[in-house]
Design a protein around this motif. Sequence first.
Motif, mmCIF file in Angstrom:
data_model
loop_
_atom_site.group_PDB
_atom_site.id
_atom_site.type_symbol
_atom_site.label_atom_id
_atom_site.label_comp_id
_atom_site.label_asym_id
_atom_site.label_seq_id
_atom_site.Cartn_x
_atom_site.Cartn_y
_atom_site.Cartn_z
ATOM 1 N N GLU A 70 -2.239 2.441 -5.589
ATOM 2 C CA GLU A 70 -3.846 2.049 -5.714
ATOM 3 C C GLU A 70 -3.694 3.819 -6.683
ATOM 4 O O GLU A 70 -3.076 4.744 -6.427
ATOM 5 C CB GLU A 70 -4.814 2.019 -4.765
ATOM 6 N N GLU A 104 -7.380 -0.962 -6.905
ATOM 7 C CA GLU A 104 -6.501 -1.357 -5.551
ATOM 8 C C GLU A 104 -5.298 -2.080 -6.562
ATOM 9 O O GLU A 104 -5.772 -3.094 -7.202
ATOM 10 C CB GLU A 104 -7.893 -2.007 -5.090
ATOM 11 N N ASP A 105 -4.377 -1.860 -5.289
ATOM 12 C CA ASP A 105 -3.170 -2.910 -5.541
ATOM 13 C C ASP A 105 -2.481 -3.817 -6.719
ATOM 14 O O ASP A 105 -2.976 -4.955 -7.567
ATOM 15 C CB ASP A 105 -3.023 -4.766 -4.767
ATOM 16 N N CYS A 127 -2.996 7.157 -3.494
ATOM 17 C CA CYS A 127 -2.697 6.138 -3.766
ATOM 18 C C CYS A 127 -3.246 5.439 -2.310
ATOM 19 O O CYS A 127 -2.584 6.893 -1.356
ATOM 20 C CB CYS A 127 -1.429 5.750 -4.048
ATOM 21 N N GLU A 129 -1.725 2.725 -0.343
ATOM 22 C CA GLU A 129 -1.080 2.167 0.176
ATOM 23 C C GLU A 129 -0.131 3.066 1.756
ATOM 24 O O GLU A 129 -0.176 3.497 1.447
ATOM 25 C CB GLU A 129 0.026 1.393 -0.896
#
Length: 144
Positions: A70, A104-105, A127, A129
């Motif tokens: 991210e 995101e993602d 990020c 995650e």
Amino acid sequence: MNKLSFPRWIVIFAFAHTASLAIAAEPVQVEVKLSDGSNGKMSLNLSTSTVAAGPVEFVVQNQSSSLKHEFMIVPWTTKLDALPYEPKTQQVNEAKLGAMEGVEDLAPGETVTTRMVLAKGRYIVFCNEPGHYMASMRSVFVAK
């Protein structure tokens, strides 16, 4: 004889002023590379960490071959590692951050472009995650 006669300097000034406004509206481009690292260490690298306040275009590239990443950005004036981190989820608690933007993602190998308008100030990019923020996927970013 021409009915509308403007001094040449007025026309040149008007054209130059209009052109400078068009150029000023173009966003600054920042390349962001999200990586698992060849040495096993995750990283978030920015092509520049300081820009003029205003429109910014982030070109975000997930260089991983296997992990999602991210790119999040939030105004932050204290230490880089002081975001509200939740050890249980291994993530920054986004609900406690307020005005946060980002992407995101991102799938492995994916590249996206996002535009934001940043006010003057200091930001943290990271990020979120699980485990990635604490694995050094964070950096300071400044809009002057």
